[in-house]
Design an enzyme around this catalytic site. Structure first.
Site, PDB file in Angstrom:
ATOM      1  CB  CYS A   2      -0.857   0.030   1.249  1.00 41.27           C
ATOM      2  SG  CYS A   2      -1.778  -1.467   1.513  1.00 41.27           S
ATOM      3  NE  ARG A  27       4.466   1.661  -2.411  1.00 39.62           N
ATOM      4  CZ  ARG A  27       5.354   1.417  -1.471  1.00 39.62           C
ATOM      5  NH1 ARG A  27       6.583   1.853  -1.608  1.00 39.62           N
ATOM      6  NH2 ARG A  27       5.041   0.755  -0.386  1.00 39.62           N
ATOM      7  CD1 TRP A  79      -1.077  -4.451  -4.623  1.00 39.43           C
ATOM      8  CD2 TRP A  79      -0.257  -5.734  -2.986  1.00 39.43           C
ATOM      9  NE1 TRP A  79      -0.544  -5.581  -5.198  1.00 39.43           N
ATOM     10  CE2 TRP A  79      -0.036  -6.379  -4.230  1.00 39.43           C
ATOM     11  CE3 TRP A  79       0.177  -6.363  -1.829  1.00 39.43           C
ATOM     12  CZ2 TRP A  79       0.598  -7.611  -4.331  1.00 39.43           C
ATOM     13  CZ3 TRP A  79       0.808  -7.583  -1.937  1.00 39.43           C
ATOM     14  CH2 TRP A  79       1.015  -8.201  -3.177  1.00 39.43           C
ATOM     15  CG  ASN A 103       1.124   1.644   3.786  1.00 37.80           C
ATOM     16  OD1 ASN A 103      -0.037   1.764   3.426  1.00 37.80           O
ATOM     17  ND2 ASN A 103       2.144   2.124   3.111  1.00 37.80           N
ATOM     18  N   GLY A 104       0.787  -1.975   6.295  1.00 37.35           N
ATOM     19  CA  GLY A 104       1.325  -3.007   7.184  1.00 37.35           C
ATOM     20  C   GLY A 104       0.222  -3.939   7.641  1.00 37.35           C
ATOM     21  CD  GLU A 486      14.479 -19.153  -9.014  1.00 39.61           C
ATOM     22  OE1 GLU A 486      13.788 -19.861  -9.764  1.00 39.61           O
ATOM     23  OE2 GLU A 486      14.321 -17.913  -8.921  1.00 39.61           O
ATOM     24  CE  LYS A 490      15.118 -15.491 -11.232  1.00 40.21           C
ATOM     25  NZ  LYS A 490      13.870 -15.715 -10.558  1.00 40.21           N
ATOM     26  CD  GLU A 493      13.296 -15.134 -15.220  1.00 37.64           C
ATOM     27  OE1 GLU A 493      12.137 -14.743 -15.368  1.00 37.64           O
ATOM     28  OE2 GLU A 493      13.815 -15.278 -14.090  1.00 37.64           O
ATOM     29  CG  HIS A 509      23.677 -40.548 -15.208  1.00 37.24           C
ATOM     30  ND1 HIS A 509      23.962 -41.884 -15.275  1.00 37.24           N
ATOM     31  CD2 HIS A 509      23.644 -40.245 -13.887  1.00 37.24           C
ATOM     32  CE1 HIS A 509      24.070 -42.377 -14.053  1.00 37.24           C
ATOM     33  NE2 HIS A 509      23.886 -41.395 -13.184  1.00 37.24           N
ATOM     34  CE  LYS A 608       6.865  -9.935 -10.890  1.00 35.46           C
ATOM     35  NZ  LYS A 608       8.059 -10.760 -10.582  1.00 35.46           N
TER      36      LYS A 608
HETATM   37  O1  M6R Z   1       3.119 -15.283 -10.763  1.00 33.78           O
HETATM   38  P1  M6R Z   1       3.591 -16.699 -10.784  1.00 33.78           P
HETATM   39  O2  M6R Z   1       4.395 -17.063  -9.562  1.00 33.78           O
HETATM   40  O3  M6R Z   1       2.504 -17.693 -11.037  1.00 33.78           O
HETATM   41  O4  M6R Z   1       4.585 -16.768 -12.024  1.00 33.78           O
HETATM   42  C1  M6R Z   1       5.185 -17.954 -12.411  1.00 33.78           C
HETATM   43  C2  M6R Z   1       6.288 -17.688 -13.394  1.00 33.78           C
HETATM   44  O5  M6R Z   1       5.785 -17.075 -14.547  1.00 33.78           O
HETATM   45  C3  M6R Z   1       7.391 -16.820 -12.791  1.00 33.78           C
HETATM   46  O6  M6R Z   1       7.904 -17.379 -11.631  1.00 33.78           O
HETATM   47  C4  M6R Z   1       8.527 -16.608 -13.788  1.00 33.78           C
HETATM   48  O7  M6R Z   1       9.188 -17.826 -14.016  1.00 33.78           O
HETATM   49  C5  M6R Z   1       9.493 -15.534 -13.296  1.00 33.78           C
HETATM   50  N1  M6R Z   1       9.814 -14.647 -14.362  1.00 33.78           N
HETATM   51  C6  M6R Z   1      10.745 -16.093 -12.750  1.00 33.78           C
HETATM   52  O8  M6R Z   1      11.676 -15.133 -12.399  1.00 33.78           O
END
Ligand code: M6R
Length: 613
Positions: A2, A27, A79, A103-104, A486, A490, A493, A509, A608
């Site tokens: 928020c 935000r 939010w 907020n909080g 992960e 990262k 991406e 393998h 996103k």
């Molecule tokens: O909003 P969600 O957690 O469902 O999103 C899932 C993926 O699209 C998301 O984690 C994506 O892989 C990110 N860009 C990873 O950094």
């Protein structure tokens, strides 16, 4: 998260408030509202309160149709955390002549609400915030405005930034900060208060940052005083900042992703807030209360999610199977929805989603529901489609994640999966001692993450050595295999490196065929139950000339003699190590991306929230 804006001075408050709200829009929020006190010469005696769902522009529209004028006001973008997005849940919350923006999270709001209802208070929203307005309004019957606020504050627990105004003390504004940010812009003859400096910098660069447990009283004649919660006066002076509005939105960090990496200690604290009962080795998850009995009978769990959330699910599988003794499968939502999954009413399908809007994950929820499974969500965005459609769930409370690469949502998801493990375990065979041990260590995690963040520059130096590599392996075993996945995701991406994550035992393998002189391998090698095995894998890579960057735990001497580069993290329980291991990988990827000159906040081709198939 928020956003708060308050104004007191000589200008039309509504102009400053709406401008401030616009600067907080980045935000993320779902509703907005404001309250302006009438000026002394106005015939109006009560404040104008306007609230709306949706964008700030919708609020601007509504305000323009009303006669809102005055020099003192508060405003808010909400939010949702408690209660869905709606006009009734939007702030300010007004009770009698008291108006509050918050907020909080008020941790003890349930018990306060029950007591207030017994005393005859009528609640108009589902929020935790409304209790604050009621508490102050009740005190105001007998005490002055300031005393009423202090007396109410002594009853609330949690994280909060509050700004409060009162119809019958209209030249005063009171604000308090406790674990949620609050900054005061000190103008020549006025004040703007906000949860984020980006709502202030276009008006003044003279700001006073409140500390936790501080209350500030601002008056329309330009005076202010700061006190502690027990009313001891504090001497506080403003400081000058020279941030542009854009820098201010990023909290002074160059990118949202970096800011969000640094927000992780807070994200973990917020995920645990009010949910851990150390003395009993127990976990309380309000959102699961209605299904707790059913959950204790469940024999099989399927975790369904995508991307980073899927990796969190994999860690969850290792934790739940080892400590709660329930069988867990983890599946990509995009697969689950199209194959013929074996799902029935004796099992739970847990979906994990930061956005709560991922199309594949949502479709998986519907599929699981159709087949009679108990559906649970671990979701960051309150009121999102997944949160609405699952039977029950747990919110992350990590605040909006703006960088496309998920960072703080991931550590928050892991924290909740630990809580879930203890909840499921304690409902079965897990001892009180084990519950207490896990939770005590979990509460130390924010502090341990902070100690890693303080050494971020070491990772920048290491990243420089890998910036030219277009391919890379990330290798880990047991709890750290999902973190290898992960780490690879990262850097793929945000730095466009063709990185692959593998369970390190799988190297021989097949993937080992790719190792040649200088081929980079990131090994996750903490000193744990599979440490020796991981060292053997590292030796195999070294023997073929590969370059090794190892992330290990302090005291793991053997690693330094094998790896080319090492970053040490603090020790914790093996099951919690993923929460620490992932942080250096995020920072490493971030630096490689930045050094390659890429847009790390908005990488090419990515969104996103993936709301299409
Ligand atoms: O909003 P969600 O957690 O469902 O999103 C899932 C993926 O699209 C998301 O984690 C994506 O892989 C990110 N860009 C990873 O950094």
């Amino acid at each position: 998260m928020c956003g708060i804006v308050g104004y007191i001075g000589k200008k039309e408050a509504v102009t400053v408030l709406l401008e401030g709200l616009h600067h907080l829009e980045y935000r993320g929020y779902d509703s907005a509202g404001l309250c302006v006190l009438p000026s002394a010469h106005s015939r109006k005696r009560r404040a104008s309160v306007v609230r709306s769902v949706g964008k700030v522009d919708a609020l601007v529209d509504l305000v323009s149709k009303k006669n809102v004028s005055g020099f003192v006001g508060i405003a808010h973008t909400r939010w949702a955390t408690h209660g869905r997005p709606s006009v009734a849940n939007a702030h300010p919350h007004s009770v009698g002549n008291i108006h509050v923006v918050h907020n909080g999270i008020i941790e003890n709001y349930q018990s306060l609400r029950e007591k207030l209802i017994e005393r005859g208070c009528r609640f108009r929203s589902d929020t935790d915030s409304e209790v604050v307005a009621h508490l102050i309004a009740l005190e105001r019957v007998k005490h002055d405005f300031e005393t009423s606020v202090y007396r109410a504050l002594s009853k609330i627990r949690g994280a909060y930034a509050l700004v409060i105004v009162c119809d019958d003390d209209p030249d005063k504004m009171i604000a308090v900060k406790n674990s949620s940010p609050l900054v005061v812009g000190v103008g020549r003859d006025d004040f703007i208060i906000a949860s984020d400096v980006s709502a202030i910098v276009q008006r003044t660069k003279n700001v006073l940052y409140l500390n936790d447990g501080e209350v500030i009283v601002l008056s329309r004649d330009g005076e202010y005083s700061v006190c502690s919660l027990n009313r001891l006066v504090k001497r506080r002076k403003p400081q000058v900042i020279d941030w542009s509005p854009e820098q201010a939105q990023k909290g002074g960090y160059e990118h949202f992703m970096f800011k969000e990496i640094f927000e992780q200690p807070h994200a973990v604290v917020d995920a645990l807030r009010g949910r851990v009962v150390i003395s009993d080795g127990l976990v309380r998850l309000g959102g699961l209360r209605s299904v707790e009995d059913r959950l204790c009978q469940i024999k099989r769990i399927v975790i369904v999610s995508c991307g980073t959330s899927y990796h969190a699910g994999l860690v969850g599988k290792y934790m739940i199977e080892e400590y709660a003794g329930v069988s867990v499968e983890v599946e990509f939502a995009s697969e689950f929805r199209y194959r013929k999954p074996l799902v029935d009413k004796h099992m739970a399908v847990i979906v994990i989603s930061q956005s709560g809007e991922t199309a594949d994950t949502l479709a998986a929820v519907r599929e699981a529901k159709n087949k009679g499974a108990l559906t649970l969500g671990i979701v960051n965005a309150v009121g999102s489609a997944i949160a609405r459609e699952t039977d029950a769930g747990v919110y992350n409370h990590a605040g909006p994640e703006i960088g496309v690469a998920s960072t703080k949502a991931f550590t928050s998801q892991l924290s909740i999966l630990v809580l879930l493990t203890v909840l499921l375990g304690r409902g079965r065979d897990m001892s009180f001692v084990m519950g207490q041990k896990i939770l005590t260590e979990l509460e130390r995690i924010p502090h341990l993450i902070t100690s890693i963040l303080k050494r971020e520059k070491e990772l920048r130096v290491i990243a420089r050595a890998y910036v030219k590599n277009d391919a890379m392996f990330f290798l880990g075993r047991k709890y750290h295999y999902p973190i290898a996945l992960e780490g690879a995701l990262k850097i793929k991406e945000i730095a466009y490196v063709n990185a692959q994550g593998y369970a390190s035992g799988e190297m021989k393998h097949g993937p080992i065929a790719l190792i040649e002189d200088g081929f980079p391998c990131v090994f996750l090698a903490p000193k744990d139950s599979v440490y020796e095995k991981t060292l053997s894998g590292m030796e195999e890579v070294r023997a073929r000339g590969g370059r090794i960057f190892a992330v290990s735990t302090v005291g793991a001497k053997e690693v330094s003699s094998i790896a080319d580069d090492v970053f040490f993290i603090p020790k914790t329980l093996e099951m919690l190590t993923p929460l620490l291991l992932v942080v250096p990988l995020q920072i490493f990827s971030y630096h490689v991306g930045v050094m390659r000159g890429l847009d790390v906040d908005q990488p090419r081709n990515l969104a996103k929230s993936v709301t299409v198939e």
